[in-house]
Design an enzyme around this catalytic site. Structure first.
Site, PDB file in Angstrom:
ATOM      1  N   HIS A  41     -10.914  -5.875   7.350  1.00 42.53           N
ATOM      2  CA  HIS A  41     -11.577  -5.605   6.086  1.00 42.53           C
ATOM      3  C   HIS A  41     -12.770  -4.647   6.241  1.00 42.53           C
ATOM      4  CE1 HIS A  41      -9.210  -9.071   4.949  1.00 42.53           C
ATOM      5  NE2 HIS A  41      -9.606  -8.980   3.701  1.00 42.53           N
ATOM      6  N   GLU A  51       0.812  -1.216   0.000  1.00 46.02           N
ATOM      7  CA  GLU A  51       0.000   0.000   0.000  1.00 46.02           C
ATOM      8  C   GLU A  51       0.844   1.266   0.000  1.00 46.02           C
ATOM      9  OE1 GLU A  51      -2.512  -3.294   0.771  1.00 46.02           O
ATOM     10  OE2 GLU A  51      -0.661  -2.704   1.804  1.00 46.02           O
TER      11      GLU A  51
END
Length: 325
Positions: free
Chosen positions: A129, A60
């Site tokens: 998540h 990321e």
């Protein structure tokens, strides 16, 4: 004009902006060949090629760092963080680099970057998540935060975000990706960033929300009307910039306020809204401000997430408490 889901509206917005502006590119984990984990980028690789739509390593910080460099050098990247819970790896790039670039360069550079990321509960995902982490970024001046609650807003807000000169976090509630259909214009259109939507007008209580909680609140407001409670519902759509004027106007009318969001309660963005209302409209309040939120724990296992998230029973209980004042 066809009825579309939110995921279809998001895909269409990116498609049309890529057709309009060759500087728009898409990058992230699995956004190319697989079309994204939720198929938000489906078909873009085939249409625009691998120089404008490309998969990245599972890193990321690398995705956002690369995107910042691209934005500074004339591109308009749309970077996908596969789930918002993974964004911690890119906090430095977002908060210390992208958000500060215009300020740090005294306006010589801008960072026209969009970071898309799904978030939110109710879909039984594994750990990290479902976390709603928007408050982490509202504390970083220079970032714009957009959180749509329906397909029409998602398309118009995403197009505005792509065309904006500053970095925008575009946070998409997973629960709503395919939950609802609504009419969405086929042609491109913009919805201004920083303008809230009054979902339902009312006289008794103001309920402020954003993202996945909005359809729930709107449905409850209709049901409460039959019980003699006339609730006004505001969908913020954007947390930064924040449409405080619409909030204050509603609060001055109703005198009662509830804030509903998925994130944990302590230091959630609802606390900032409550503080702003206290500064701007304290003496119009007839009752304390009530927040209905997630609890101050890590996001729970799927078997109990329905109780952890704001739900109809908790919201209605809070409204009844407000009405007793």
């Amino acid at each position: 004009m066809a009825e579309k889901t939110m995921i279809q509206a998001i895909n269409e917005a990116m498609w049309q902006e890529m057709e309009r502006d060759e500087r728009v590119i898409v990058l992230g984990e699995d956004v190319g060949k697989n079309g994204g984990v939720f198929r938000a980028t489906d078909g873009l690789l085939e249409q625009f090629g691998d120089r404008r739509v490309f998969d990245t390593p599972l890193a990321e910080s690398g995705i956002i760092g690369t995107s910042i460099g691209l934005a500074v050098n004339g591109f308009r990247p749309i970077a996908e963080i596969q789930f918002l819970g993974f964004v911690y790896q890119a906090m430095d790039q977002l908060a210390a680099q992208a958000a500060r670039l215009r300020f740090r360069s005294a306006g010589r550079f801008t960072c026209p970057l969009v970071v898309r990321s799904p978030y939110g509960g109710g879909v039984r995902t594994p750990e990290l998540h479902s976390d709603a982490l928007e408050a982490l970024f509202t504390h970083s001046p220079g970032l714009k935060i957009v959180m749509p609650s329906n397909a029409y807003d998602a398309k118009g807000l995403l197009i505005s975000a792509i065309r904006d000169e500053d970095p925008v976090l575009f946070l998409e509630p997973m629960k709503l990706y395919r939950a609802l259909r609504m009419e969405v214009p086929d042609e491109p259109y913009e919805i201004p960033l920083g303008k809230a939507r009054v979902v339902k007008e009312g006289e008794d209580v103001t309920i402020i929300s954003w993202g996945a909680a909005v359809p729930l609140v709107a449905k409850l407001a209709v049901e409460m009307k039959s019980k003699g409670i006339d609730a006004e519902v505001i969908d913020l759509r954007c947390l930064q910039p924040l449409d405080i004027d619409t909030i204050v106007e509603s609060v001055e009318k109703t005198g009662r306020v509830m804030i509903v969001h998925e994130a944990v309660k302590t230091n959630g963005f609802g606390a900032e809204i409550a503080a702003l209302i206290s500064e701007r409209a304290l003496f119009t309040l007839s009752a304390p401000i009530v927040r209905v939120t997630g609890y101050d724990t890590p996001y729970p296992v799927p078997s109990v997430e329905d109780d952890w998230l704001p739900n109809a029973a908790r919201i209605f209980e809070g409204v009844q408490m407000l009405m007793r004042y």
